[in-house]
Design an enzyme around this catalytic site. Structure first.
Site, mmCIF file in Angstrom:
data_model
loop_
_atom_site.group_PDB
_atom_site.id
_atom_site.type_symbol
_atom_site.label_atom_id
_atom_site.label_comp_id
_atom_site.label_asym_id
_atom_site.label_seq_id
_atom_site.Cartn_x
_atom_site.Cartn_y
_atom_site.Cartn_z
ATOM 1 N N ARG A 46 0.800 -1.239 0.000
ATOM 2 C CA ARG A 46 0.000 0.000 0.000
ATOM 3 C C ARG A 46 0.824 1.276 0.000
ATOM 4 N NH1 ARG A 46 -4.344 -1.334 4.527
ATOM 5 N NH2 ARG A 46 -2.376 -1.910 5.449
ATOM 6 N N HIS A 191 8.962 -23.821 2.889
ATOM 7 C CA HIS A 191 10.375 -23.595 2.547
ATOM 8 C C HIS A 191 11.267 -24.765 2.987
ATOM 9 C CE1 HIS A 191 10.924 -21.962 6.647
ATOM 10 N NE2 HIS A 191 12.214 -22.162 6.484
ATOM 11 N N HIS A 253 6.100 -27.695 8.456
ATOM 12 C CA HIS A 253 7.442 -28.180 8.133
ATOM 13 C C HIS A 253 7.703 -29.614 8.608
ATOM 14 C CE1 HIS A 253 7.904 -24.069 7.160
ATOM 15 N NE2 HIS A 253 8.218 -23.610 8.356
ATOM 16 N N LYS A 355 20.425 -24.267 17.619
ATOM 17 C CA LYS A 355 19.664 -24.489 16.396
ATOM 18 C C LYS A 355 19.964 -25.898 15.909
ATOM 19 C CE LYS A 355 17.721 -23.530 12.329
ATOM 20 N NZ LYS A 355 16.321 -23.172 12.161
HETATM 21 C C1 BG6 Z 1 9.092 -20.393 9.830
HETATM 22 C C2 BG6 Z 1 8.462 -20.176 11.173
HETATM 23 O O1 BG6 Z 1 8.170 -20.990 8.952
HETATM 24 O O2 BG6 Z 1 10.235 -21.229 9.965
HETATM 25 C C3 BG6 Z 1 9.467 -19.576 12.136
HETATM 26 O O3 BG6 Z 1 7.345 -19.305 11.032
HETATM 27 C C4 BG6 Z 1 10.719 -20.396 12.187
HETATM 28 O O4 BG6 Z 1 8.901 -19.443 13.434
HETATM 29 C C5 BG6 Z 1 11.250 -20.684 10.793
HETATM 30 O O5 BG6 Z 1 11.688 -19.666 12.930
HETATM 31 C C6 BG6 Z 1 12.389 -21.677 10.848
HETATM 32 O O6 BG6 Z 1 12.954 -21.815 9.583
HETATM 33 P P1 BG6 Z 1 14.456 -22.278 9.393
HETATM 34 O O7 BG6 Z 1 14.632 -22.393 7.918
HETATM 35 O O8 BG6 Z 1 15.319 -21.211 10.012
HETATM 36 O O9 BG6 Z 1 14.605 -23.583 10.122
#
Ligand code: BG6
Length: 513
Positions: A46, A191, A253, A355
């Site tokens: 917008r 993704h 995911h 992670k």
């Molecule tokens: C996203 C989530 O789809 O994936 C996030 O909304 C998450 O909360 C992210 O942090 C994690 O993606 P990746 O690729 O960093 O493991």
């Protein structure tokens, strides 16, 4: 299949996903020569701005998030970025927007192909799709491609998650999309399917002989699928408080990973065959009885940290008494011939110690231990069951653990692990996972996108853990795990109930101690 040129229309041009992921990914694909030679991107949102202002706004994001930024290629790529200010939820915005798309198509030789991308709040999906439908932009192959007289032009739509917030809303969204586009033109993106090692699961299982014969309930004790993240949700509270770990990570995911790990071999690596197997697998997930939900699920919310960092409940904008889970672990059972009786554990959480995204295939121990008279076994050691770990992030590796004879005069056993590190083996570079997926969408290949029935099936499978049936579980979750831990005690209890313990080991990176 060719990567067709197109005008890619991003609804939500000023949003986080566009900044952080989409444009850096497109830039990476451009630098690797993967984008078609013509075509362009049109960002729509917008706020009024010029093409040049949008490019300037994007530059720092691309610098930070794209692997291998280089000013020369950016200036070449950015000439293909354009901007149009419009409220895409209003039909009256579409005559001007359609004119802009057509004129860019002519200037950039898009061939009449349009790739729409919904990178907006989910509440805007329906009005935008209805406007697109009413605009006459979707010709569904009724127009010939101006670049190739043999081909018809296409219009496709990529839809970002969250795809609905429950089974009903997902079905409704599918109906709305289905009125505007054929299923073959709808690309529900996840993704995680763009990640190397997620795709690598299929290559590992079906490109080899030795793993598939033991990939079943006779040999596999249980499977763990973990996606843990050290960060909290500070700047995403508005989204997250409505969402939680099951909706945000597990239904989407982790279910995709689960489907790749557990599905039957498809006849061919094509969208039709792969997706049919995933749908079947998701369909075979057992629904727990209403009064048994707590036996199959552990939920948690992170509390304050000793250094004073606020817990989830204390973050600004989190609703009072919020029962949104920042951690979830589910035990799932698949009622089919291959997997009956083998538990699959899925867990995901924020503010975890590190992670890690990985799959652990834990095999059963050997039927008998013929080394039981050796001193180490007399002293209580047991044969370590075989284990395959597929680490999807941060490293990309596949490791296989087995027992061996320790070299030496004594007959002694030891446990070792074969480790294939993909960066080391292939000297490959990590790319943003959206890039390859967008290329697949331009190519018209839906193998790595979700079918309507997969999404609806995944919602049905998680609904018992989201609706009223989970009220009891949610009543005590506030602040029930400390940050930098592996979640609430109930998560360990869940695993112990059916199997053993979570794999929380970290493997040191090469060269580090
Ligand atoms: C996203 C989530 O789809 O994936 C996030 O909304 C998450 O909360 C992210 O942090 C994690 O993606 P990746 O690729 O960093 O493991």
């Amino acid at each position: 299949m060719n990567v067709d040129p197109c005008v890619m229309v991003i609804f939500g041009a000023s949003g986080d996903l566009t900044h952080r992921k989409l444009v850096p990914a497109l830039y990476e694909m451009f630098c690797r020569g993967m984008l078609p030679a013509s075509g362009c991107v049109l960002g729509v949102s917008r706020t009024p701005k010029t093409d040049e202002q949008w490019r300037e706004e994007l530059l720092p994001w691309v610098r930070e998030h794209a692997h291998g930024f280089e000013p020369g290629s950016w200036s070449e790529f950015s000439r293909r970025l354009h901007y149009h200010a419009a409220d895409a939820t209003r039909p009256e915005s579409f005559p001007a927007l359609s004119d802009r798309i057509r004129s860019l198509d002519a200037d950039h030789h898009g061939g009449g192909n349009i790739l729409f991308f919904l990178s907006v709040a989910p509440s805007l999906y329906q009005p935008i799709v209805e406007c697109v439908q009413g605009s006459g932009l979707v010709t569904e192959g009724r127009r010939w491609c101006s670049l190739d007289p043999e081909q018809r032009s296409w219009q496709r739509i990529v839809v970002e998650k969250p795809f609905g917030r429950d089974d009903r809303s997902a079905a409704e969204l599918n109906r709305v999309l289905g009125r505007a586009f054929e299923e073959e033109s709808i690309y529900r993106i996840d993704h995680y399917l763009g990640k190397e090692l997620v795709q690598g699961i299929l290559a590992f299982r079906f490109g080899n002989t030795i793993f598939e014969p033991v990939w079943n309930h006779v040999y596999v004790d249980h499977v763990q699928i973990t996606a843990a993240e050290p960060m909290g949700v500070e700047d995403r509270v508005a989204f997250y408080d409505e969402t939680g770990a099951i909706r945000d990570m597990i239904q989407s995911h982790l279910f995709q990973i689960l489907a790749f790990v557990a599905m039957e071999p498809p006849t061919l690596y094509t969208a039709e065959h792969v997706r049919a197997e995933k749908i079947k697998l998701i369909d075979a997930l057992r629904t727990p009885e209403d009064d048994q939900i707590d036996r199959y699920c552990a939920l948690g919310q992170y509390g304050p940290a000793p250094d004073g960092a606020p817990g989830y409940a204390d973050l600004p904008d989190v609703s009072d008494g919020s029962t949104t889970e920042t951690f979830a672990a589910l035990a799932l059972f698949i009622d089919n011939w291959r997997w009956t009786g083998t538990p699959f554990f899925l867990r995901s959480g924020k503010r975890m110690p590190r992670k890690v995204t990985e799959v652990v295939i834990q095999f059963k121990p050997p039927a008998a231990n013929l080394f039981r008279e050796l001193p180490e076994f007399k002293a209580g050691r047991r044969l370590m069951p075989n284990r395959i770990v597929m680490e999807i992030a941060p490293r990309e590796s596949i490791r296989v653990r087995f027992e061996c004879k320790e070299p030496g005069l004594e007959f002694q056993l030891d446990t070792i692990e074969m480790d294939s590190d993909f960066q080391r083996e292939f000297k490959s570079e990590v790319v943003e996972s959206y890039g390859p997926l967008l290329i697949e969408a331009m190519r018209g290949d839906q193998t790595l996108f979700k079918h309507r029935l997969e999404v609806e099936g995944a919602w049905r499978a998680v609904m018992p853990f989201l609706d009223d049936r989970s009220r009891g579980l949610r009543s005590g979750i506030q602040g029930n795990y400390p940050p930098d831990s592996w979640g609430p005690a109930s998560s360990d209890e869940l695993l112990a109930r059916y199997a053993s313990e979570w794999n929380n080991e970290s493997v040191p990176k090469e060269g580090s101690q």
